[in-house]
Scaffold this active site. Structure first.
Site, PDB file in Angstrom:
ATOM      1  CG  HIS A   1      66.124  36.191  35.746  1.00  9.09           C
ATOM      2  ND1 HIS A   1      65.759  34.859  35.787  1.00  9.09           N
ATOM      3  CD2 HIS A   1      67.202  36.262  34.925  1.00  9.09           C
ATOM      4  CE1 HIS A   1      66.592  34.162  35.017  1.00  9.09           C
ATOM      5  NE2 HIS A   1      67.462  34.990  34.482  1.00  9.09           N
TER       6      HIS A   1
ATOM      7  CG  ASP B   1      59.276  15.796  41.954  1.00  8.69           C
ATOM      8  OD1 ASP B   1      58.203  16.420  41.887  1.00  8.69           O
ATOM      9  OD2 ASP B   1      60.256  16.051  41.242  1.00  8.69           O
TER      10      ASP B   1
ATOM     11  CG  LEU C   1      74.584  26.374  37.941  1.00  8.13           C
ATOM     12  CD1 LEU C   1      73.575  25.588  38.766  1.00  8.13           C
ATOM     13  CD2 LEU C   1      76.001  26.035  38.373  1.00  8.13           C
TER      14      LEU C   1
ATOM     15  CE  LYS D   1      71.161  34.563  33.155  1.00  5.13           C
ATOM     16  NZ  LYS D   1      70.302  33.630  33.943  1.00  5.13           N
TER      17      LYS D   1
ATOM     18  CG  ASP E   1      72.353  34.081  38.019  1.00  2.99           C
ATOM     19  OD1 ASP E   1      73.419  33.929  37.389  1.00  2.99           O
ATOM     20  OD2 ASP E   1      71.849  35.203  38.242  1.00  2.99           O
TER      21      ASP E   1
ATOM     22  CG  ASP F   1      63.743  30.730  43.351  1.00  2.54           C
ATOM     23  OD1 ASP F   1      63.424  31.502  42.437  1.00  2.54           O
ATOM     24  OD2 ASP F   1      63.520  29.507  43.332  1.00  2.54           O
TER      25      ASP F   1
END
EC number: 1.5.1.7
Length: 391
Positions: A101, A237, A332, A82, A330, A292
């Protein structure tokens, strides 16, 4: 030529227990001639690595102090998962392999990215390591699996407890905040879903968008393993979302909506506050696995904060109808840290073995080119190299 040193830093993000390297992948890298340094697992239980220090030491890794990475020689590659803490925002002099990110205009992206050129460092962002435009390794499956697990638990909890928010995941995991393995999690959730079925008189209807990707497959797999009938799981999808424009009434009329798309451009919202005013709304749980939250193109503009394992849901302000909660965690996969780490690190291993040749190996060369192209978007004053002392 000097051997390549890889330094696995401890994770600083609270409630993060995963690891980019595992004992098995560290062993494989050592066999390839790499020196692998592993920072001691943090003493803080909220950041304790799922793998014991002894597991790394047994395979030949060198244990070093927690948080020592800023002081190692500049030639050392820093491996993590992270993003680094925003403060202190000192310049970064090393080459870093991690998720940052900051490539999709997330809030504060310039400040995050600017630390690298300010120190002369380089970012190899794990999210953008690709072969033929497909990521070489991702936590997607376990993100969808774990997110859907919390979504199922939230659906049942709200049936039982009304407006009382779902407690932290430590409540359900003997204070740890994560499950030791998948079987332990599924045993508990099957008991939950049976209670929910009894109260509601039916199994939940679930809609998964992005169902064909890694994340979506994980989400669908979780609900199937809980015994939710296949006809109750709507698997959408691109064909379904492109057939008509959102917002989608099918989301409103489902009990649980799981968003698993990879957002690359602005699209019509999947759901918004106006759609939630529908009198036919059954929707009570949204799990935004894609998360997001700060992206200006977020297709789920009904919430604006990330949630965490100790406070996993945020309520949506509504004028009528049943309570609606959003899960927007964010990281999980850290709910199943050992299995998700093993899967990710094993997928990444063939490319980690190429790090000694990163200037010519396609995956790493392309990642550096992407980094340089993003740095070029920064204002000139933000990418000014600062004089460094020490390392």
């Amino acid at each position: 030529m000097a051997h390549t040193v890889l330094h696995l830093r401890s994770e600083q993000k609270p409630l993060e227990h995963r690891s980019c390297l595992t004992p098995s992948t560290a062993k494989a890298l050592i066999a390839e001639g790499y020196e692998v340094q592993v920072e001691h697992s943090p003493k803080d239980p909220s950041r304790k690595r799922i793998f014991e220090d002894s597991e790394f030491e047994t395979v030949g890794a060198k244990l070093v102090d927690d948080g020592s990475w800023p002081t190692v020689p500049k030639s050392t590659l820093i491996i993590g998962l992270k993003e680094l803490p925003e403060e202190p925002a000192f310049p970064l002099v090393h080459e870093h392999v991690q998720f940052a990110h900051c490539y999709k205009n997330q809030g504060g992206w310039q400040e995050v990215l600017a630390r690298f050129p300010r120190g002369g460092g380089t970012l190899y962002d794990l999210e953008f390591l690709e072969v033929n435009k497909r990521r070489v390794a991702a936590f997607g499956f376990h993100a969808g699996f774990a997110g859907s697990a919390i979504a199922a638990k939230t659906w049942v909890w709200q049936l039982e407890h009304g407006d009382k928010p779902l407690p932290g995941m430590d409540t359900f995991t003997n204070g740890r905040g994560y499950y030791e393995n998948e079987d332990q999690m599924l045993e508990q959730l099957r008991g939950d879903i049976a209670k929910g079925e009894k109260i509601a008189g039916r199994m939940p209807r679930v809609l998964v968008i992005g169902a064909l990707g890694r994340c979506g497959r994980g989400a669908v797999d979780l609900f199937k393993k809980l015994g939710v009938p296949d006809e109750n799981i709507l698997k959408w999808d691109l064909p379904e979302t492109s057939a008509k424009s959102g917002p989608y009434q099918e989301i409103v009329e489902s009990d649980i909506f799981v968003n698993c798309i990879y957002l690359s451009e602005k699209i019509p919202p999947f759901i918004n506050h106006e759609a939630l005013d529908s009198p036919s709304r059954k929707l009570t749980v949204v799990c935004d696995v894609s998360c997001d939250t700060t992206n200006p193109n977020n297709p789920i503009p009904i919430y604006d904060i990330n949630t965490i394992f100790t406070d996993p849901t945020v309520p949506v302000k509504l004028s009528s109808g049943p309570k609606l909660s959003v899960i927007s965690i964010d990281h999980l996969p850290s709910l199943l840290p050992r299995e998700s780490s093993e899967a990710f690190s094993n997928d990444l291993l063939p490319y980690l073995k190429q790090l000694k040749d990163r200037k010519t190996a396609d995956v790493w060369r392309q990642a550096e080119q992407l980094f340089q192209s993003k740095v070029a978007l920064l204002p000139a004053e933000m990418r000014q190299l600062e004089v460094q002392n020490g390392v």
